[in-house]
Design a protein around this motif. Structure first.
Motif, mmCIF file in Angstrom:
data_model
loop_
_atom_site.group_PDB
_atom_site.id
_atom_site.type_symbol
_atom_site.label_atom_id
_atom_site.label_comp_id
_atom_site.label_asym_id
_atom_site.label_seq_id
_atom_site.Cartn_x
_atom_site.Cartn_y
_atom_site.Cartn_z
ATOM 1 N N THR A 1 0.853 -1.197 0.000
ATOM 2 C CA THR A 1 0.000 0.000 0.000
ATOM 3 C C THR A 1 0.879 1.233 0.000
ATOM 4 O OG1 THR A 1 -1.752 -1.142 1.198
ATOM 5 C CG2 THR A 1 -1.777 1.274 1.248
ATOM 6 N N ILE A 2 0.568 2.143 -0.949
ATOM 7 C CA ILE A 2 1.365 3.366 -1.087
ATOM 8 C C ILE A 2 0.440 4.562 -1.307
ATOM 9 C CG2 ILE A 2 3.414 2.188 -1.982
ATOM 10 C CD1 ILE A 2 2.529 2.987 -4.780
ATOM 11 N N LYS A 3 0.976 5.722 -1.007
ATOM 12 C CA LYS A 3 0.280 6.976 -1.325
ATOM 13 C C LYS A 3 1.016 7.586 -2.508
ATOM 14 C CE LYS A 3 -1.344 9.678 1.832
ATOM 15 N NZ LYS A 3 -1.500 10.660 2.936
ATOM 16 N N VAL A 4 0.299 7.724 -3.602
ATOM 17 C CA VAL A 4 0.947 8.134 -4.839
ATOM 18 C C VAL A 4 1.110 9.633 -4.885
ATOM 19 C CG1 VAL A 4 0.129 6.121 -6.103
ATOM 20 C CG2 VAL A 4 -1.249 8.193 -6.076
ATOM 21 N N ASP A 5 2.246 10.029 -5.463
ATOM 22 C CA ASP A 5 2.464 11.459 -5.634
ATOM 23 C C ASP A 5 2.768 11.828 -7.067
ATOM 24 O OD1 ASP A 5 4.871 10.261 -5.779
ATOM 25 O OD2 ASP A 5 5.927 11.618 -4.416
ATOM 26 N N GLN A 6 3.155 10.823 -7.869
ATOM 27 C CA GLN A 6 3.390 11.044 -9.285
ATOM 28 C C GLN A 6 3.311 9.706 -10.016
ATOM 29 O OE1 GLN A 6 7.306 12.615 -10.000
ATOM 30 N NE2 GLN A 6 8.224 11.366 -8.375
ATOM 31 N N SER A 7 3.363 9.747 -11.333
ATOM 32 C CA SER A 7 3.199 8.530 -12.143
ATOM 33 C C SER A 7 4.472 7.674 -12.098
ATOM 34 C CB SER A 7 2.873 8.906 -13.595
ATOM 35 O OG SER A 7 1.685 9.639 -13.665
ATOM 36 N N HIS A 8 4.267 6.332 -11.988
ATOM 37 C CA HIS A 8 5.376 5.354 -12.007
ATOM 38 C C HIS A 8 4.888 4.044 -12.610
ATOM 39 C CE1 HIS A 8 8.113 7.804 -9.602
ATOM 40 N NE2 HIS A 8 7.100 8.033 -8.735
ATOM 41 N N LYS A 9 5.913 3.174 -12.989
ATOM 42 C CA LYS A 9 5.611 1.830 -13.482
ATOM 43 C C LYS A 9 6.049 0.826 -12.428
ATOM 44 C CE LYS A 9 6.091 3.095 -18.354
ATOM 45 N NZ LYS A 9 6.808 2.839 -19.635
ATOM 46 N N TYR A 10 5.146 -0.128 -12.152
ATOM 47 C CA TYR A 10 5.418 -1.095 -11.083
ATOM 48 C C TYR A 10 5.391 -2.530 -11.628
ATOM 49 C CZ TYR A 10 4.830 2.664 -7.694
ATOM 50 O OH TYR A 10 4.971 3.809 -6.964
ATOM 51 N N ARG A 11 6.312 -3.387 -11.031
ATOM 52 C CA ARG A 11 6.297 -4.840 -11.217
ATOM 53 C C ARG A 11 6.502 -5.471 -9.849
ATOM 54 N NH1 ARG A 11 7.267 -6.811 -16.440
ATOM 55 N NH2 ARG A 11 7.834 -5.217 -17.982
ATOM 56 N N CYS A 12 6.186 -6.769 -9.780
ATOM 57 C CA CYS A 12 6.436 -7.481 -8.530
ATOM 58 C C CYS A 12 7.101 -8.831 -8.849
ATOM 59 C CB CYS A 12 5.168 -7.667 -7.730
ATOM 60 S SG CYS A 12 3.998 -8.857 -8.469
ATOM 61 N N PHE A 13 7.819 -9.373 -7.838
ATOM 62 C CA PHE A 13 8.452 -10.693 -7.909
ATOM 63 C C PHE A 13 8.077 -11.460 -6.656
ATOM 64 C CE2 PHE A 13 11.050 -7.787 -10.289
ATOM 65 C CZ PHE A 13 11.420 -8.483 -11.420
ATOM 66 N N GLY A 14 8.022 -12.735 -6.784
ATOM 67 C CA GLY A 14 7.724 -13.567 -5.627
ATOM 68 C C GLY A 14 8.676 -14.764 -5.537
ATOM 69 N N SER A 15 8.391 -15.694 -4.672
ATOM 70 C CA SER A 15 9.204 -16.908 -4.478
ATOM 71 C C SER A 15 8.302 -18.121 -4.505
ATOM 72 C CB SER A 15 9.948 -16.842 -3.145
ATOM 73 O OG SER A 15 10.826 -15.727 -3.115
ATOM 74 N N VAL A 16 8.824 -19.172 -5.099
ATOM 75 C CA VAL A 16 8.128 -20.468 -5.080
ATOM 76 C C VAL A 16 9.182 -21.515 -4.682
ATOM 77 C CG1 VAL A 16 6.884 -22.182 -6.414
ATOM 78 C CG2 VAL A 16 6.497 -19.738 -6.869
ATOM 79 N N ASP A 17 8.940 -22.071 -3.561
ATOM 80 C CA ASP A 17 9.881 -23.081 -3.039
ATOM 81 C C ASP A 17 11.296 -22.537 -2.986
ATOM 82 O OD1 ASP A 17 7.812 -24.913 -2.791
ATOM 83 O OD2 ASP A 17 8.087 -25.661 -4.848
ATOM 84 N N GLY A 18 11.377 -21.307 -2.561
ATOM 85 C CA GLY A 18 12.673 -20.694 -2.358
ATOM 86 C C GLY A 18 13.304 -20.167 -3.612
ATOM 87 N N ARG A 19 12.570 -20.270 -4.666
ATOM 88 C CA ARG A 19 13.130 -19.801 -5.931
ATOM 89 C C ARG A 19 12.384 -18.533 -6.364
ATOM 90 N NH1 ARG A 19 12.738 -24.766 -9.845
ATOM 91 N NH2 ARG A 19 13.669 -23.246 -11.260
ATOM 92 N N THR A 20 13.103 -17.531 -6.834
ATOM 93 C CA THR A 20 12.501 -16.257 -7.257
ATOM 94 C C THR A 20 11.855 -16.411 -8.618
ATOM 95 O OG1 THR A 20 14.180 -15.026 -6.045
ATOM 96 C CG2 THR A 20 12.964 -13.828 -7.758
ATOM 97 N N THR A 21 10.636 -15.826 -8.655
ATOM 98 C CA THR A 21 9.899 -15.907 -9.908
ATOM 99 C C THR A 21 10.392 -14.854 -10.870
ATOM 100 O OG1 THR A 21 8.216 -14.339 -9.271
ATOM 101 C CG2 THR A 21 7.865 -16.632 -8.624
ATOM 102 N N THR A 22 9.897 -15.007 -12.051
ATOM 103 C CA THR A 22 10.129 -13.929 -13.014
ATOM 104 C C THR A 22 9.307 -12.717 -12.598
ATOM 105 O OG1 THR A 22 8.359 -14.706 -14.422
ATOM 106 C CG2 THR A 22 10.552 -15.583 -14.837
ATOM 107 N N GLY A 23 9.552 -11.582 -13.236
ATOM 108 C CA GLY A 23 8.794 -10.363 -12.933
ATOM 109 C C GLY A 23 7.350 -10.417 -13.438
ATOM 110 N N SER A 24 6.475 -9.745 -12.706
ATOM 111 C CA SER A 24 5.044 -9.711 -13.078
ATOM 112 C C SER A 24 4.807 -8.805 -14.270
ATOM 113 C CB SER A 24 4.222 -9.198 -11.901
ATOM 114 O OG SER A 24 4.469 -7.807 -11.721
ATOM 115 N N ASN A 25 3.591 -8.766 -14.648
ATOM 116 C CA ASN A 25 3.157 -7.763 -15.638
ATOM 117 C C ASN A 25 3.423 -6.358 -15.090
ATOM 118 O OD1 ASN A 25 1.007 -8.657 -13.795
ATOM 119 N ND2 ASN A 25 -0.119 -6.892 -14.683
ATOM 120 N N GLU A 26 3.618 -5.418 -15.999
ATOM 121 C CA GLU A 26 3.899 -4.032 -15.576
ATOM 122 C C GLU A 26 2.583 -3.262 -15.420
ATOM 123 O OE1 GLU A 26 7.369 -1.300 -16.995
ATOM 124 O OE2 GLU A 26 5.646 -0.979 -18.320
ATOM 125 N N VAL A 27 2.475 -2.574 -14.315
ATOM 126 C CA VAL A 27 1.292 -1.726 -14.055
ATOM 127 C C VAL A 27 1.765 -0.275 -13.964
ATOM 128 C CG1 VAL A 27 -0.515 -1.130 -12.420
ATOM 129 C CG2 VAL A 27 0.009 -3.526 -12.881
#
Length: 563
Positions: free
Chosen positions: A67-93
């Motif tokens: 959760t963030i309070k926006v102050d200007q425009s930005h592009k966001y992605r997220c990464f996670g872990s599956v069984d200790g392994r890092t996933t690829t990057g998510s879709n860009e928002v």
């Protein structure tokens, strides 16, 4: 076979580890300062989660939301872990950030507001479609209405107040809110009371123009004017009215703004007086004579007893500015039609013009002297001398010149008529008479009349005779006769008196008889003659006594009876 299975396993693994990034609220544009929540969803995955902004890792957490309070425009992605392994990057928002709109609060009407007047607040989110929003309303910091669909809030304050109002917008599509509006202070005053001023405040006459002002210390009003409760004008705070009727006229006004009316003002009464009309008087009369003094006076009956300046016109030409116009010696050139009018000293009013009065200037008159009897006047007869002015004008006194043994003496006689009388009672009253008339101060005299001679002569005297004798016997025939000594051939009528009481008045014959006299016919008898031509009378006769005795008995009759 082994090769194909491996490839399938690799494909399944890839699909399982691909994160999906979403944002709440899901809006193409986010208002600056708005709070958003980014959620990273990975099937079968667990933390930690990594958040990348514009290609740079900015946050990590065990939870899958950020959760963030926006102050200007930005592009966001997220990464996670599956069984200790890092996933690829998510879709860009991409979070497109725009300035948060600010609600704009306006109040109508603007300016001073009065109790009972409808007010309307309007909350506008400028630059945004109106149907997207609902509105919240606040008074003195406290919320009074939630999520109203109308952007307007109207009511009628019933008492004076002062309060601060604000509003905000809430966008229904994504629940984003506008900035709080500007603060609008509503100040409500008591219902306005108007006052009317009138000019001029006094000396108002019919035909004058009065100016009335309706006073209200605020703008945006139209004004309605009432005259004797009937509306006569609109749209101006000043009324100009020409008053035409004498008496009291009542004026009132009220103000109107939109659909709001003030109370009626207190009534103002203008008392209008009829413009006075002068009255011209002439002394001594409208008909005067050459050389006579004439005074014309202009009187203005006015309730205010104003000070007037006067103006006289003769046949429409100016002749004088005095209240009294005096002609010391009238000439025929002074004859004509005179009018006057007045103007208030120090004021602007002029009276009506008086009715015209016609002055007639005639030659000096000469009265006519006439007697009531023509010819010679018998002594003791009253004769009336009439001094008559044929031109019937007023105010005259009459003056008589009558003869005396030594000198002529003029006597004055006042009368309300045009004649005066004088009575002749003796021979010495005969002679020459004249008269004249006079009036005014100083006295203006007419010519003397022509002289009139009055001849007074002795009156003839009546004489009574009785036949056969003054001493008679009862039963005899007796005749009384009235002779007018010196009466000439004049025709007479006769009056008979017994003991000073009229016996047979105005007999047409000189004689009357008792065919059979009686004892009670005895007494003193007198007579008088009256001349038929002019009713003058003779002197009364001396008294003659008639004596009636008992019956006379014949001696011859007595001798026969004795024998």
């Amino acid at each position: 076979m082994l090769t194909s299975g491996w490839r399938l396993a690799v494909c399944v693994c890839f699909l399982t580890f691909f994160p999906v990034l979403s944002v709440e609220p899901n809006s193409p544009q986010i208002f600056r300062g708005e709070t958003v929540t980014l959620t990273c969803r990975i099937s079968g995955g667990n933390g930690p989660y990594y958040w990348n902004k514009d290609g740079v890792n900015v946050h990590s957490s065990a939870e899958n939301f950020y959760t963030i309070k926006v102050d200007q425009s930005h592009k966001y992605r997220c990464f996670g872990s599956v069984d200790g392994r890092t996933t690829t990057g998510s879709n860009e928002v991409t979070l497109s950030v725009i300035e948060r709109p600010k609600a704009v609060l306006t109040l109508q009407p603007d300016g001073q507001i009065f109790s009972g007047q409808e007010v309307t607040f309007t909350c506008e989110i400028r630059g945004h479609v109106e149907t997207e929003w609902t509105y919240n309303w606040y008074k003195d910091g406290g919320q009074i209405f939630f999520y109203t669909k109308s952007r307007q809030y109207s009511f009628r304050p019933v008492e004076s107040l002062s309060a601060k109002y604000t509003c905000t917008g809430w966008r229904r599509s994504d629940s984003q809110t506008s900035e709080t509006s500007n603060t609008v202070t509503l100040t409500v005053s008591e219902k306005p009371k108007l006052t009317v001023r009138v000019n001029p405040q006094s000396s108002v006459y019919t035909g004058d123009r009065v100016t009335l002002n309706c006073n209200l210390l605020s703008n945006g009003w139209t004004f309605l004017w009432y005259k004797d409760r009937v509306q006569v004008a609109e749209d101006t705070d000043t009324l100009h009215d020409t008053v035409s009727n004498a008496g009291e006229t009542v004026y009132q006004c009220k103000a109107r703004r939109g659909n709001y009316d003030s109370e009626l003002s207190d009534p103002v009464t203008v008392t209008v007086r009829a413009l006075p009309k002068p009255v011209v008087s002439i002394n001594p009369d409208e008909q005067v004579y050459r050389g006579e003094t004439v005074t014309l006076r202009c009187d203005i009956q006015d309730e205010e007893d104003s000070d007037w300046i006067y103006s006289w016109n003769k046949d429409r030409s100016f002749v004088s500015s005095e209240q009294e116009y005096r002609i010391s010696s009238a000439e025929t050139s002074h004859a004509g039609k005179y009018t006057c009018r007045g103007r208030e000293r120090g004021g602007s009013h002029s009276s009506h013009t008086s009715d015209a009065v016609t002055l007639t200037v005639s030659e000096k008159p000469k009265p006519e002297l006439t007697p009531s009897l023509k010819g010679a006047v018998l002594k003791g007869t009253s004769v009336t001398l009439s001094c008559t002015l044929k031109l019937q004008s007023a105010g005259w006194k009459f003056y008589w010149i009558k003869p005396t043994q030594s000198t002529e003496t003029e006597t004055e006689a006042e009368t309300d008529y045009y004649t005066n009388t004088y009575s002749a009672v003796s021979v010495s009253d005969g002679g020459q008479y004249r008269c004249r008339a006079g009036r005014g101060n100083p006295v203006y005299y007419t010519h003397y009349s022509d002289a009139l001679w009055v001849n007074v002569s002795e009156s003839p005297k009546a004489v009574v005779t009785i036949k056969p004798d003054k001493h008679v016997f009862s039963g005899e025939t007796v005749t009384l006769r009235c002779e007018i000594q010196g009466g000439g051939d004049t025709e007479w009528t006769y009056s008979w008196y017994k003991k000073d009481n009229t016996f047979y008045p105005y007999r047409t014959t000189q004689e009357f008889s008792f065919s059979s006299v009686r004892n009670d016919d005895s007494g003193e008898y007198t007579c008088r003659g009256r001349r038929s031509s002019d009713s003058q009378s003779s002197e009364i006769s001396d008294a003659v006594t008639l004596t009636v005795s008992g019956e006379c008995v014949s001696l011859f009759y007595l001798v026969i009876n004795y024998m």
